[in-house]
Design an enzyme around this catalytic site. Sequence first.
Site, PDB file in Angstrom:
ATOM      1  N   HIS A  67       0.910  -1.037  -0.164  1.00  0.00           N
ATOM      2  CA  HIS A  67      -0.005   0.036  -0.008  1.00  0.00           C
ATOM      3  C   HIS A  67       0.794   1.210  -0.102  1.00  0.00           C
ATOM      4  O   HIS A  67       1.909   1.142   0.676  1.00  0.00           O
ATOM      5  CB  HIS A  67      -0.986   0.032   1.159  1.00  0.00           C
ATOM      6  CG  HIS A  67      -2.023   1.347   1.050  1.00  0.00           C
ATOM      7  ND1 HIS A  67      -3.196   0.910   0.586  1.00  0.00           N
ATOM      8  CD2 HIS A  67      -1.819   2.375   1.804  1.00  0.00           C
ATOM      9  CE1 HIS A  67      -3.672   2.294   0.608  1.00  0.00           C
ATOM     10  NE2 HIS A  67      -3.027   3.234   1.248  1.00  0.00           N
ATOM     11  N   ASP A 146     -15.529   1.334   6.773  1.00  0.00           N
ATOM     12  CA  ASP A 146     -14.611   2.103   6.614  1.00  0.00           C
ATOM     13  C   ASP A 146     -15.039   3.062   5.151  1.00  0.00           C
ATOM     14  O   ASP A 146     -14.673   4.450   5.393  1.00  0.00           O
ATOM     15  CB  ASP A 146     -13.136   1.330   6.037  1.00  0.00           C
ATOM     16  CG  ASP A 146     -12.158   2.383   5.342  1.00  0.00           C
ATOM     17  OD1 ASP A 146     -11.859   3.130   6.073  1.00  0.00           O
ATOM     18  OD2 ASP A 146     -11.843   2.200   4.286  1.00  0.00           O
ATOM     19  N   ARG A 153     -15.308  11.308   6.715  1.00  0.00           N
ATOM     20  CA  ARG A 153     -13.774  12.108   7.135  1.00  0.00           C
ATOM     21  C   ARG A 153     -13.598  13.093   6.029  1.00  0.00           C
ATOM     22  O   ARG A 153     -13.011  14.275   6.119  1.00  0.00           O
ATOM     23  CB  ARG A 153     -12.998  11.191   7.128  1.00  0.00           C
ATOM     24  CG  ARG A 153     -12.807  10.279   8.579  1.00  0.00           C
ATOM     25  CD  ARG A 153     -11.781   9.340   8.557  1.00  0.00           C
ATOM     26  NE  ARG A 153     -10.376   9.692   8.270  1.00  0.00           N
ATOM     27  CZ  ARG A 153      -9.564   8.803   7.532  1.00  0.00           C
ATOM     28  NH1 ARG A 153     -10.250   7.586   7.082  1.00  0.00           N
ATOM     29  NH2 ARG A 153      -8.420   9.434   7.324  1.00  0.00           N
ATOM     30  N   SER A 168      -8.051   2.720   8.582  1.00  0.00           N
ATOM     31  CA  SER A 168      -8.702   2.663   7.224  1.00  0.00           C
ATOM     32  C   SER A 168      -7.856   1.853   6.094  1.00  0.00           C
ATOM     33  O   SER A 168      -8.358   0.728   5.569  1.00  0.00           O
ATOM     34  CB  SER A 168      -8.785   4.114   6.644  1.00  0.00           C
ATOM     35  OG  SER A 168      -9.276   3.969   5.356  1.00  0.00           O
ATOM     36  N   LYS A 172      -8.949  -2.971   5.219  1.00  0.00           N
ATOM     37  CA  LYS A 172      -9.209  -3.430   4.049  1.00  0.00           C
ATOM     38  C   LYS A 172      -8.110  -4.484   4.008  1.00  0.00           C
ATOM     39  O   LYS A 172      -8.269  -5.616   3.263  1.00  0.00           O
ATOM     40  CB  LYS A 172      -8.928  -2.247   3.069  1.00  0.00           C
ATOM     41  CG  LYS A 172     -10.380  -1.329   3.106  1.00  0.00           C
ATOM     42  CD  LYS A 172     -10.145  -0.413   1.811  1.00  0.00           C
ATOM     43  CE  LYS A 172      -9.044   0.653   1.741  1.00  0.00           C
ATOM     44  NZ  LYS A 172      -9.445   1.635   2.913  1.00  0.00           N
TER      45      LYS A 172
END
Length: 409
Positions: A67, A146, A153, A168, A172
């Site tokens: 990520h 999320d 947000r 968050s 996932k």
Amino acid sequence: MLDADQWRFLIEGYCDGQVTDYQMSALAMAIYFRGLTRRETAELTRCMVDSGERLPRVNDRPRVDKHSTGGLGDKVSLILAPLLACCDVDVPMISGRGLGRTGGTLDKLEAIEGYETQLTIDQSSRVLKDVGCFIVGATESIAPADRRLYGLRDVTGTVESVGLITASILSKKLAASLDALVMDVKVGSAGFMPTIEQASELAECLQEVGAESGLPTLPLLSDMDQPLGRAIGNAIEVNESLDVLGGGGPKEVRALTLRLSAELLVATKQASDLRAAEKLLASKLDSGDAMQRFEQMVHEQGGKLSGHLPLGRRSEHVAERSGWVESIDCPAIGDAIIAMGGGRRQTTDSVDPSVGIDLHVRIGDRVEAGQPLWTVHEGPKPCPPITPVQLSETNVPARPLILPLSRND
């Protein structure tokens, strides 16, 4: 602030409508200003994972993912997923779209005709079993809490919270049933965290909460005071990814991809050390194996790929004088891409994949008068006037690609 039972009450209530948006907005604002402890972040993450389904295991191979916090020209995911799939690991990659200056992996892949980013869990599992990797968007059933909280947000100005960012991301990734995750935390004007100190705080939180949640998380800081590689845009970044998958492309894109991938091979004991891992991975790029795996993934997800993608009309910009590249105005590049229709100001905006900018220099390069500095690829919307490359009359050192974490001991 809250214990495990209270977090579960809040998240379950938010998902079924008993906790309203304005109540959750107040909580998000409190978290933004007061922060979360590591324990609270871990509890929030766990509740968000439990709000939906987990991806099933399809075989005994290790499952890994990467990520990135996002930045200009960051196309590593397109290369890393098929590259690792060549090395006996599965890569179930759930990615996102671009919003603002930073591009999204899904937008880049959708520049390929027919590429389908929305697969059911059964469809993505079949692709993973056959290919070893997929790159898709999140479904409604993966961490739905999320999805709702992130949208809230975004409109309440509470995105920049280390605890909420961590929950968050990890919710996932935990739902994807991973064995290891590598985190590329970008540092600089083209990324989300402008300083090493801020990026290090996020990296440490991700590592600690990941470990507490049973997911080994390996943080790495990389420079984002200039775009990664040359290409910035959607189709143009796919083209640069194809160059790297074919054994070429910008050296910094190849180097970062190899390092991130190597961290995962070592973590899952598919390689003895980083040097051995990078050697194996480099051979998969140079032999064409990674390119073949990418083409297979694209085909299995409905895409039609036959070489480089078409780009908009080009205009070249050259240096008016000689010197050394001192800085690159990343916000100006990102804003120009958006102005041409290559990015979004709102989630509902359409994207023109053919527009982009090809940056020919990096910080520290010596240039001569008349040398090309950047090329613009325009669509129907013109590129605004920009001067993204600033020159110095004196020598400027190159910037390191990998940066050290600033530990808060």
